[in-house]
Scaffold this active site. Structure first.
Site, PDB file in Angstrom:
ATOM      1  N   THR A   8       0.867  -1.175   0.000  1.00  0.00           N
ATOM      2  CA  THR A   8       0.000   0.000   0.000  1.00  0.00           C
ATOM      3  C   THR A   8       0.905   1.228   0.000  1.00  0.00           C
ATOM      4  O   THR A   8       2.071   1.153   0.386  1.00  0.00           O
ATOM      5  CB  THR A   8      -0.943   0.050   1.230  1.00  0.00           C
ATOM      6  OG1 THR A   8      -0.160   0.043   2.414  1.00  0.00           O
ATOM      7  CG2 THR A   8      -1.929  -1.090   1.221  1.00  0.00           C
ATOM      8  N   SER A   9       0.339   2.334  -0.439  1.00  0.00           N
ATOM      9  CA  SER A   9       1.137   3.552  -0.563  1.00  0.00           C
ATOM     10  C   SER A   9       1.407   4.237   0.764  1.00  0.00           C
ATOM     11  O   SER A   9       2.429   4.861   0.936  1.00  0.00           O
ATOM     12  CB  SER A   9       0.439   4.544  -1.498  1.00  0.00           C
ATOM     13  OG  SER A   9       0.323   3.979  -2.780  1.00  0.00           O
ATOM     14  N   THR A  10       0.452   4.131   1.689  1.00  0.00           N
ATOM     15  CA  THR A  10       0.615   4.840   2.953  1.00  0.00           C
ATOM     16  C   THR A  10       0.295   3.936   4.132  1.00  0.00           C
ATOM     17  O   THR A  10      -0.370   2.914   3.984  1.00  0.00           O
ATOM     18  CB  THR A  10      -0.323   6.065   3.038  1.00  0.00           C
ATOM     19  OG1 THR A  10      -1.674   5.601   3.034  1.00  0.00           O
ATOM     20  CG2 THR A  10      -0.100   7.025   1.886  1.00  0.00           C
TER      21      THR A  10
END
Length: 187
Positions: A8-10
């Site tokens: 996931t990006s964050t």
């Protein structure tokens, strides 16, 4: 061995991260590499996973965008998989590169994406040509020229192009180019 990769990006995307883990484990993944970083940043777990792959392994991801940041990046990953004799399974697309149909689908998707990119660039070039013909396209604003006096003054103080660039918030090559152009006009 079925090896999974989840990303996931964050750090805030906890639910998406957990969903990927559940889906990969349900698909029979025996070893899972996971990281929470942007696709454009360094991804040490992806690199470690690619180095750990062995002949006969199958890399499993839930979606293509969790693995590759672009078609070019996907091509690089596929070449690395081919080099070691491993395959790729994209659960969300039902694609398995170890089958003839899966390999065909990956190639078709790559070709379509490349076609899309080329068409977009062609439209962009046409738009720029039209704007230039109408006198509306001026290009981007010069970054260094408005600061020419400051650049020359800082150079006269003995500062180098790199130090000047850092002080003015621009690249060293921009400072060099603007300074050299001004010096050539003086001569």
């Amino acid at each position: 061995m079925r090896i999974g990769y989840a990303r996931t990006s964050t750090l805030e995307q906890v639910a998406g991260f957990e969903a990927q883990e559940r889906e990969l484990k349900a698909a029979g993944v025996e070893k899972l590499y996971k990281e929470q970083v942007s696709s454009v940043g360094d991804r040490p777990e992806l690199e470690r996973m690619l180095q750990d792959l062995r002949k006969g392994d199958l890399l499993v991801v839930t979606k293509l965008d969790r693995l590759a940041r672009s078609v070019h990046h996907l091509g690089e990953i596929l070449r690395r998989l081919d080099d070691v004799g491993a395959g790729l399974n994209i659960l969300g697309m039902g694609i398995d590169s170890t089958t003839a149909g899966g390999r065909l689908m990956l190639n078709v998707l790559g070709s379509v994406a490349q076609f899309e990119r080329e068409m977009m660039l062609e439209r962009q070039r046409e738009g720029i040509a039209k704007a230039k013909a109408e006198g509306k396209y001026k290009g981007r604003k010069p970054k260094g020229e408005p600061l020419l006096d400051r650049i020359l003054a800082m150079k006269a103080e003995g500062l180098g192009d790199t130090a000047i660039g850092k002080a003015l918030g621009m690249d060293r090559t921009t400072v060099f180019r603007v300074r050299k152009a001004a010096e050539a006009q003086i001569e």
